[in-house]
Design a protein around this motif. Structure first.
Motif, short mmCIF file in Angstrom:
data_model
loop_
_atom_site.label_atom_id
_atom_site.label_comp_id
_atom_site.label_asym_id
_atom_site.label_seq_id
_atom_site.Cartn_x
_atom_site.Cartn_y
_atom_site.Cartn_z
N SER A 103 0.68 -1.38 -0.04
CA SER A 103 -0.05 0.06 0.00
C SER A 103 0.84 1.30 0.02
O SER A 103 0.55 2.33 -0.62
CB SER A 103 -0.90 0.02 1.19
OG SER A 103 -0.22 -0.03 2.37
N ILE A 163 1.84 1.96 -3.52
CA ILE A 163 0.72 2.61 -4.23
C ILE A 163 0.23 3.97 -3.86
O ILE A 163 -0.10 4.79 -4.90
CB ILE A 163 -0.49 1.65 -4.24
CG1 ILE A 163 -0.23 0.28 -4.68
CG2 ILE A 163 -1.88 2.06 -4.69
CD1 ILE A 163 -1.36 -0.66 -4.39
N TYR A 164 0.37 4.26 -2.59
CA TYR A 164 0.01 5.50 -2.23
C TYR A 164 1.05 6.58 -2.76
O TYR A 164 0.47 7.66 -3.16
CB TYR A 164 0.19 5.58 -0.52
CG TYR A 164 -0.36 6.89 -0.05
CD1 TYR A 164 -1.85 7.08 0.47
CD2 TYR A 164 0.58 7.81 0.15
CE1 TYR A 164 -2.33 8.38 0.86
CE2 TYR A 164 -0.11 9.17 0.81
CZ TYR A 164 -1.27 9.38 0.98
OH TYR A 164 -1.80 10.40 1.54
N THR A 223 -2.69 5.30 3.76
CA THR A 223 -3.77 4.26 3.04
C THR A 223 -5.05 5.23 2.56
O THR A 223 -6.04 4.59 1.95
CB THR A 223 -4.16 3.31 3.91
OG1 THR A 223 -4.81 4.07 5.06
CG2 THR A 223 -3.04 2.44 4.34
N ASP A 233 -8.80 4.60 -1.10
CA ASP A 233 -8.57 3.87 -0.17
C ASP A 233 -7.86 2.46 -0.50
O ASP A 233 -8.38 1.62 -1.19
CB ASP A 233 -10.02 3.46 0.60
CG ASP A 233 -10.61 4.61 1.36
OD1 ASP A 233 -9.79 5.03 2.13
OD2 ASP A 233 -11.59 5.21 0.71
N LEU A 234 -6.72 2.30 0.44
CA LEU A 234 -5.94 1.04 0.12
C LEU A 234 -6.12 0.49 1.37
O LEU A 234 -5.87 0.43 2.65
CB LEU A 234 -4.53 1.63 0.02
CG LEU A 234 -4.33 2.78 -0.99
CD1 LEU A 234 -2.82 3.24 -0.90
CD2 LEU A 234 -4.68 2.44 -2.34
N GLU A 235 -6.14 -1.22 1.03
CA GLU A 235 -6.32 -2.22 2.25
C GLU A 235 -5.54 -3.46 1.73
O GLU A 235 -5.88 -3.95 0.92
CB GLU A 235 -7.76 -2.57 2.33
CG GLU A 235 -7.79 -3.65 3.56
CD GLU A 235 -9.26 -3.86 3.56
OE1 GLU A 235 -9.47 -4.99 4.04
OE2 GLU A 235 -10.13 -3.36 2.94
N GLU A 236 -4.27 -3.60 2.45
CA GLU A 236 -3.48 -4.81 2.22
C GLU A 236 -4.15 -6.16 3.08
O GLU A 236 -4.82 -6.01 4.06
CB GLU A 236 -2.28 -4.56 2.91
CG GLU A 236 -1.36 -3.64 2.14
CD GLU A 236 0.17 -3.50 2.64
OE1 GLU A 236 0.77 -4.70 2.68
OE2 GLU A 236 0.77 -2.48 2.78
N THR A 275 -2.92 -5.37 -2.47
CA THR A 275 -3.36 -4.33 -1.79
C THR A 275 -4.67 -4.29 -2.60
O THR A 275 -4.78 -4.02 -3.98
CB THR A 275 -2.67 -3.17 -1.91
OG1 THR A 275 -1.41 -3.26 -1.30
CG2 THR A 275 -3.37 -1.87 -1.45
N VAL A 285 -7.33 -1.47 -3.82
CA VAL A 285 -7.46 -0.34 -4.42
C VAL A 285 -8.79 0.03 -4.45
O VAL A 285 -9.46 -0.52 -5.35
CB VAL A 285 -6.66 0.09 -5.53
CG1 VAL A 285 -6.87 1.78 -5.63
CG2 VAL A 285 -5.06 -0.15 -5.17
#
Length: 169
Positions: free
Chosen positions: A19, A22-23, A84, A98-101, A106, A108
């Motif tokens: 994440s 990506i962020y 995130t 919003d990012l969630e591993e 992840t 997205v």
């Protein structure tokens, strides 16, 4: 279609990257210019441009220019937690990332909301941005997982009147 709402849409994609990476690709000028934009500037509330690898912060403004598109987009970063979650104004509406591993990948989630519901916004924002974000999220995945860009970056297409027929501009 009884449950159809024109004021919001959501797009989700799993990307095999942490994440934080990506962020960084969303929240820095340098990151945005690798997979999405020809030019990206984030400016703080004192009107000082952020360094190319510095994260945008809540209250910053942005100025974005795409490859093969003369017009730019400007807006405000509304929320940025540095890890995130990022939210910004876009095309007369609001976008949240919003990012969630989970399990080594992840998720997205991009949500565009507060879209006006007049006919022009239904076409240009709900449909146009919904289609556009689908492509750009796939482009981000291709770039981060395979170092491949799916969009055309040479300036020879700028000014085409049939741009909406293309899937990679």
């Amino acid at each position: 279609m009884a449950d159809q709402t024109w004021s919001t849409f959501r797009r989700k994609i799993y990307i095999n990257a942490p994440s934080g990476k990506i962020y960084w690709h969303w929240a820095t000028s340098k990151g945005m210019e690798t997979w999405f934009l020809r030019s990206c500037e984030y400016t703080d509330n004192r009107e000082v441009k952020r360094a190319r690898e510095e994260h945008a912060q809540a209250g910053d403004t942005y100025l974005w220019y795409w490859h093969n598109w003369a017009d730019g987009e400007s807006g405000i970063i509304n929320e940025a937690d540095g890890r995130t979650h990022l939210a910004f104004s876009f095309s007369g509406a609001q976008v949240t990332i919003d990012l969630e591993e989970s399990k080594g990948v992840t998720l997205v989630t991009l949500t565009q909301h507060h879209i006006p519901t007049d006919d022009r916004s239904k076409m240009n924002v709900y449909y146009g941005c919904g289609t556009g974000w689908t492509f750009w999220l796939a482009n981000l995945k291709a770039y981060l997982e395979h170092d491949v860009l799916l969009h055309h970056t040479a300036p020879d297409m700028m000014g085409r009147s049939d741009f909406s027929d293309f899937v990679n501009l």
